[in-house]
Design an enzyme around this catalytic site. Structure first.
Site, PDB file in Angstrom:
ATOM      1  N   ASN A   9       0.876  -1.171   0.000  1.00 15.00           N
ATOM      2  CA  ASN A   9       0.000   0.000   0.000  1.00 15.00           C
ATOM      3  C   ASN A   9       0.913   1.221   0.000  1.00 15.00           C
ATOM      4  O   ASN A   9       1.510   1.542   1.023  1.00 15.00           O
ATOM      5  CB  ASN A   9      -0.890  -0.025   1.250  1.00 15.00           C
ATOM      6  CG  ASN A   9      -1.709   1.255   1.405  1.00 15.00           C
ATOM      7  OD1 ASN A   9      -1.776   2.072   0.484  1.00 15.00           O
ATOM      8  ND2 ASN A   9      -2.330   1.416   2.560  1.00 15.00           N
ATOM      9  N   TRP A  10       1.018   1.843  -1.166  1.00 15.90           N
ATOM     10  CA  TRP A  10       1.943   2.978  -1.281  1.00 15.90           C
ATOM     11  C   TRP A  10       1.400   4.231  -0.595  1.00 15.90           C
ATOM     12  O   TRP A  10       2.120   5.212  -0.452  1.00 15.90           O
ATOM     13  CB  TRP A  10       2.216   3.290  -2.755  1.00 15.90           C
ATOM     14  CG  TRP A  10       3.017   2.255  -3.475  1.00 15.90           C
ATOM     15  CD1 TRP A  10       3.705   1.216  -2.901  1.00 15.90           C
ATOM     16  CD2 TRP A  10       3.222   2.143  -4.891  1.00 15.90           C
ATOM     17  NE1 TRP A  10       4.324   0.472  -3.882  1.00 15.90           N
ATOM     18  CE2 TRP A  10       4.044   1.018  -5.106  1.00 15.90           C
ATOM     19  CE3 TRP A  10       2.783   2.880  -5.994  1.00 15.90           C
ATOM     20  CZ2 TRP A  10       4.443   0.623  -6.389  1.00 15.90           C
ATOM     21  CZ3 TRP A  10       3.181   2.488  -7.266  1.00 15.90           C
ATOM     22  CH2 TRP A  10       3.998   1.371  -7.460  1.00 15.90           C
ATOM     23  N   LYS A  11       0.116   4.206  -0.246  1.00 18.05           N
ATOM     24  CA  LYS A  11      -0.528   5.393   0.336  1.00 18.05           C
ATOM     25  C   LYS A  11      -0.290   6.594  -0.600  1.00 18.05           C
ATOM     26  O   LYS A  11      -0.255   6.415  -1.812  1.00 18.05           O
ATOM     27  CB  LYS A  11      -0.023   5.623   1.763  1.00 18.05           C
ATOM     28  CG  LYS A  11      -0.122   4.341   2.605  1.00 18.05           C
ATOM     29  CD  LYS A  11       0.092   4.541   4.065  1.00 18.05           C
ATOM     30  CE  LYS A  11      -0.061   3.198   4.780  1.00 18.05           C
ATOM     31  NZ  LYS A  11       0.032   3.294   6.222  1.00 18.05           N
ATOM     32  N   HIS A  95      -9.336   1.305   5.159  1.00 19.09           N
ATOM     33  CA  HIS A  95      -8.050   1.538   5.818  1.00 19.09           C
ATOM     34  C   HIS A  95      -8.249   2.489   7.004  1.00 19.09           C
ATOM     35  O   HIS A  95      -9.056   3.414   6.923  1.00 19.09           O
ATOM     36  CB  HIS A  95      -7.035   2.119   4.824  1.00 19.09           C
ATOM     37  CG  HIS A  95      -5.646   2.051   5.370  1.00 19.09           C
ATOM     38  ND1 HIS A  95      -5.171   2.949   6.286  1.00 19.09           N
ATOM     39  CD2 HIS A  95      -4.642   1.161   5.161  1.00 19.09           C
ATOM     40  CE1 HIS A  95      -3.935   2.611   6.624  1.00 19.09           C
ATOM     41  NE2 HIS A  95      -3.584   1.536   5.957  1.00 19.09           N
ATOM     42  N   GLU A  97      -6.597   4.880   7.981  1.00 14.97           N
ATOM     43  CA  GLU A  97      -6.383   6.301   7.649  1.00 14.97           C
ATOM     44  C   GLU A  97      -7.644   6.908   7.035  1.00 14.97           C
ATOM     45  O   GLU A  97      -7.938   8.090   7.240  1.00 14.97           O
ATOM     46  CB  GLU A  97      -5.155   6.431   6.730  1.00 14.97           C
ATOM     47  CG  GLU A  97      -3.870   6.173   7.521  1.00 14.97           C
ATOM     48  CD  GLU A  97      -2.739   5.519   6.756  1.00 14.97           C
ATOM     49  OE1 GLU A  97      -2.758   5.530   5.509  1.00 14.97           O
ATOM     50  OE2 GLU A  97      -1.827   4.981   7.419  1.00 14.97           O
ATOM     51  N   GLU A 167      -4.975  -4.705  10.761  1.00 10.38           N
ATOM     52  CA  GLU A 167      -3.965  -3.668  10.907  1.00 10.38           C
ATOM     53  C   GLU A 167      -4.189  -2.912  12.221  1.00 10.38           C
ATOM     54  O   GLU A 167      -4.983  -1.964  12.262  1.00 10.38           O
ATOM     55  CB  GLU A 167      -4.054  -2.681   9.742  1.00 10.38           C
ATOM     56  CG  GLU A 167      -3.868  -3.314   8.375  1.00 10.38           C
ATOM     57  CD  GLU A 167      -3.289  -2.337   7.357  1.00 10.38           C
ATOM     58  OE1 GLU A 167      -2.296  -2.700   6.724  1.00 10.38           O
ATOM     59  OE2 GLU A 167      -3.808  -1.213   7.226  1.00 10.38           O
ATOM     60  N   GLY A 173       2.793   2.484  10.533  1.00 12.17           N
ATOM     61  CA  GLY A 173       3.715   3.584  10.290  1.00 12.17           C
ATOM     62  C   GLY A 173       4.477   4.028  11.521  1.00 12.17           C
ATOM     63  O   GLY A 173       5.118   5.081  11.519  1.00 12.17           O
ATOM     64  N   SER A 212       3.730  -2.052  10.112  1.00 11.65           N
ATOM     65  CA  SER A 212       5.191  -2.120  10.245  1.00 11.65           C
ATOM     66  C   SER A 212       5.756  -3.517   9.979  1.00 11.65           C
ATOM     67  O   SER A 212       6.757  -3.913  10.575  1.00 11.65           O
ATOM     68  CB  SER A 212       5.648  -1.597  11.608  1.00 11.65           C
ATOM     69  OG  SER A 212       5.233  -0.234  11.769  1.00 11.65           O
ATOM     70  N   GLY A 233       3.011  -1.111   4.152  1.00 12.64           N
ATOM     71  CA  GLY A 233       3.095   0.310   3.820  1.00 12.64           C
ATOM     72  C   GLY A 233       4.514   0.669   3.425  1.00 12.64           C
ATOM     73  O   GLY A 233       4.967   0.404   2.309  1.00 12.64           O
ATOM     74  N   GLY A 234       5.255   1.268   4.363  1.00 12.11           N
ATOM     75  CA  GLY A 234       6.586   1.804   4.078  1.00 12.11           C
ATOM     76  C   GLY A 234       7.511   0.858   3.334  1.00 12.11           C
ATOM     77  O   GLY A 234       8.189   1.258   2.373  1.00 12.11           O
TER      78      GLY A 234
END
Ligand code: 13P
Length: 250
Positions: A9-11, A95, A97, A167, A173, A212, A233-234
């Site tokens: 997930n590149w966000k 998500h 976010e 999640e 993150g 993470s 993510g990251g």
């Protein structure tokens, strides 16, 4: 046997230039990943670049959100048909976010699940508790409420057409990962609550861990009985890290 899925997930990260470099790096060694399906969920504006660059590769791709509307005067929204037009397989829904910054309710997320299925997309359905909720002992209540919103609207069999991503919000993150025990316990709980509605769906549904997950902890997490992959993510923004997570499933 459930297929392992490692989805990125590149966000709201990346650029045309960085995507080219990232995808070249992933494609160069994707043949080393031999036991996991790999997928990438990118910002909408880059879907054409991503779909072109992933043509003739085994890497699936998708979007990060979907409108509940099919078309019309909904400025800024992206419909399922639009994602479909570019060959997307997956779409992230719910998500944390989006639940937090866009006030998405459990009911709206359930509606998005339905819209995604109508468009032939596989929802990557995100659930998870905040730190406050975990510390006050209501994690199970929270994830049950989130999952039941979909089951109540669509039935358990339709839930089984999607993928759940657990999640924990406190691990997203932050660099803080749920321990393998914490993650396994939550996944086992989710599978058990689904099994109370349908054992068939509980046995087949993939439950990914997100929060993470990285090259260093993927082995331990993916070794857990009820963890069927990761939503990353990251670490999905770095070719070597993303590939290492995929290879951890080998
Ligand atoms: P991080 O891997 O950066 O913690 O993000 C997880 C996530 O939110 C994936 O959807």
């Amino acid at each position: 046997m459930r297929q392992t899925l490692v989805a990125g997930n590149w966000k709201m990260n990346s650029s045309r230039e960085s995507i080219k470099i990232l995808l070249d790096g992933i494609k160069a060694s994707i043949s080393d990943v031999n036991n996991a399906e790999m997928a990438l969920c990118c910002p909408a504006v880059y879907i054409s670049d991503v779909s072109n660059q992933l043509e003739d590769t085994p890497i699936a791709f998708g979007g990060q959100d979907i409108s509940v509307q099919e078309s019309g005067a909904y400025t800024g929204e992206i419909s399922g048909g639009m994602w479909n037009d570019f060959g997307c397989k997956y779409v992230i829904i719910g998500h944390s976010e989006r639940r937090t910054y866009h006030n998405e309710s459990d009911e709206l997320v359930a509606e998005k699940f339905e819209t995604a299925r109508k468009a032939g997309l596989i929802p990557l359905f995100c659930i998870g508790e905040t730190l406050e909720e975990r510390e006050s002992g209501v994690m199970e209540e929270v994830v049950s409420r989130q999952v039941n919103a979909v089951i109540d609207r669509l039935g358990v069999d339709v839930l089984g057409e999607g993928v759940i991503a657990y999640e924990p919000v406190w691990a997203i993150g932050t660099g803080v990962t749920a321990s393998p025990e914490q993650a396994q316990d939550a996944h086992a709980f989710i599978r058990k609550m689904v099994s109370e509605k349908s054992q068939v769906v509980a046995d087949k549904i993939q439950i990914l861990y997100g929060g993470s997950m990285n090259a260093g902890n993927a082995n331990e997490l993916l070794a857990c009985a009820d963890i069927d992959g990761g939503l990353i993510g990251g670490a999905s923004l770095k070719a070597d890290d993303f590939l290492a997570i995929g290879k951890a499933a080998n």
